[in-house]
Design an enzyme around this catalytic site. Sequence first.
Site, PDB file in Angstrom:
ATOM      1  N   CYS A 339      92.531   2.745 100.220  1.00  0.00           N
ATOM      2  CA  CYS A 339      93.632   3.385 100.525  1.00  0.00           C
ATOM      3  C   CYS A 339      94.382   3.558 102.027  1.00  0.00           C
ATOM      4  O   CYS A 339      94.780   1.989 102.283  1.00  0.00           O
ATOM      5  CB  CYS A 339      93.577   5.082 100.326  1.00  0.00           C
ATOM      6  SG  CYS A 339      95.223   5.944 100.308  1.00  0.00           S
ATOM      7  N   HIS A 435      90.579   6.506  94.971  1.00  0.00           N
ATOM      8  CA  HIS A 435      89.521   6.935  95.292  1.00  0.00           C
ATOM      9  C   HIS A 435      88.647   7.184  94.196  1.00  0.00           C
ATOM     10  O   HIS A 435      88.855   7.653  93.346  1.00  0.00           O
ATOM     11  CB  HIS A 435      89.929   8.317  96.217  1.00  0.00           C
ATOM     12  CG  HIS A 435      90.917   8.175  97.436  1.00  0.00           C
ATOM     13  ND1 HIS A 435      90.301   7.738  98.739  1.00  0.00           N
ATOM     14  CD2 HIS A 435      92.273   8.357  97.604  1.00  0.00           C
ATOM     15  CE1 HIS A 435      91.462   7.597  99.542  1.00  0.00           C
ATOM     16  NE2 HIS A 435      92.641   8.203  98.985  1.00  0.00           N
TER      17      HIS A 435
END
Length: 498
Positions: A339, A435
């Site tokens: 991310c 994630h």
Amino acid sequence: MTRGLLVAGTTSDAGKSLVTAGICRWLAREGVRVAPFKAQNMSNNSMVCPDGAEIGRAQWVQALACGVTPEAAMNPVLLKPGSDRRSHVVLLGQPWGELQAGEWATGRRALADAAFEAYRDLASRHDVVIAEGAGSPAEINLRSGDYVNLGLARAVGLPVVVVGDIDRGGVLAAFYGTLGILDPEDQACIKAWIVNKFRGDLGLLEPGLRMLEERTGGRPVLGVVPYLRDVWLDSEDALAISGWSRADAVSSAEPREPLRVAVIRLPRVSNATDVDALAIEPGVQVEVTTDPAVVAAADLTVLPGSRATQSDLAWLRSRGLDRAVVERARAGRPVLGICGGYQMLAEQVHDPYAVESPAAATVPGLGLLPTRVTFAREKRLGTPTGQWHGHRVTAYLIHHGVSERTDAPASERYAQTVPFLDGWQRGSVWGTTWHGAFENDGFRRGFLQVVAERTRPAWRPEPGASAFAEQRTAMLDRLADAVADHLDTRALKELIGL
């Protein structure tokens, strides 16, 4: 009568999340329809629920402990700090706006109303709601705007039990002081105490507990929970891998050199729980670090998520960590960005709407992946699924940054760029916005094997190692066992209203 309980703490990290999860699991095993609740969570560790709502990781795991589906009402207000004085606000699972430090007095009323309504909604659909407080209820400077500790307790009629961490020392004084500093109306909400993280001779502690009860108006100590070394819970704090990073996690039938993973401790790290699954893998040693030498020497370096990508990128450069990452990538040593960490690997990071930055800005990235990142106003939330080398991967995503491929320069020195989950791999550099991918056992072990082939060819995943989900379930059961074995459960049920 409200059937529920508020678990408060003498300090942050006293064990509120663990005790709440343990009580939730214990009640669920007793056949009670129970739900967790935290009115306001301040954390950059969050999770996406099946309905697309974003809540704190701790409440997501507590929902698993209850055996119910996580939902927005369990954590109606989530504050995600972008700086010391600025937080992004998630309300009922969706972006709501931002609050500066000076705006709390005016901004909290709407948040409080939404939180109280969310509690009442949960209570209408469950037998019991176990609420977790935040910080300490003794923060009297914040009491006028409080809706997560005693403000919640008085608004919905919840009894309060206070948890104290005896491992830090001074727990009896912390209990006594917590009660003593409160106004009489708030004191009336405090009903009992729980001592947490105890190790030693209980007989030496008993006289102090009896004196505490006498000096706090007969408020009982419900029990003493032992220090549970191999129990953890998805942390609200910046980056805490908890018990999984202990030395004995690196175990095998035959001693061997571990695969070393360096996780860079970014100032505004988010979703640091991504590395929990790496840290529990036998034969893997995870170190959280800001030392360029550790970054350079590791078999795998991880740049985790960030709530302030440009700011953390500047910090990376100020510490010389950017050079360590770039040099190891050029030497063919593995680097993974997740991310915000993935965004840092780009050629350029553009924030035209000041989504994460104080002002609109464009800064150069580390230039390790042929991408350009642009922050959009809309947040992307989801629970994607995919495959990598035949391994099924389920994950979740929470981001504003959108990565686009750029044309590779003519002087390209790296290997061909290929897809990796929703991101890219170029040579020894991988990047993704997904994630939780490492919680997929096959993917985690397959990825670590690929890393080992580049740095430690003799390393292999340990056969027969427990699945990550199984270990999390076992942890929740251990917490419930601790509640059943070490707390006065009859008194606890009476307090809850059962």
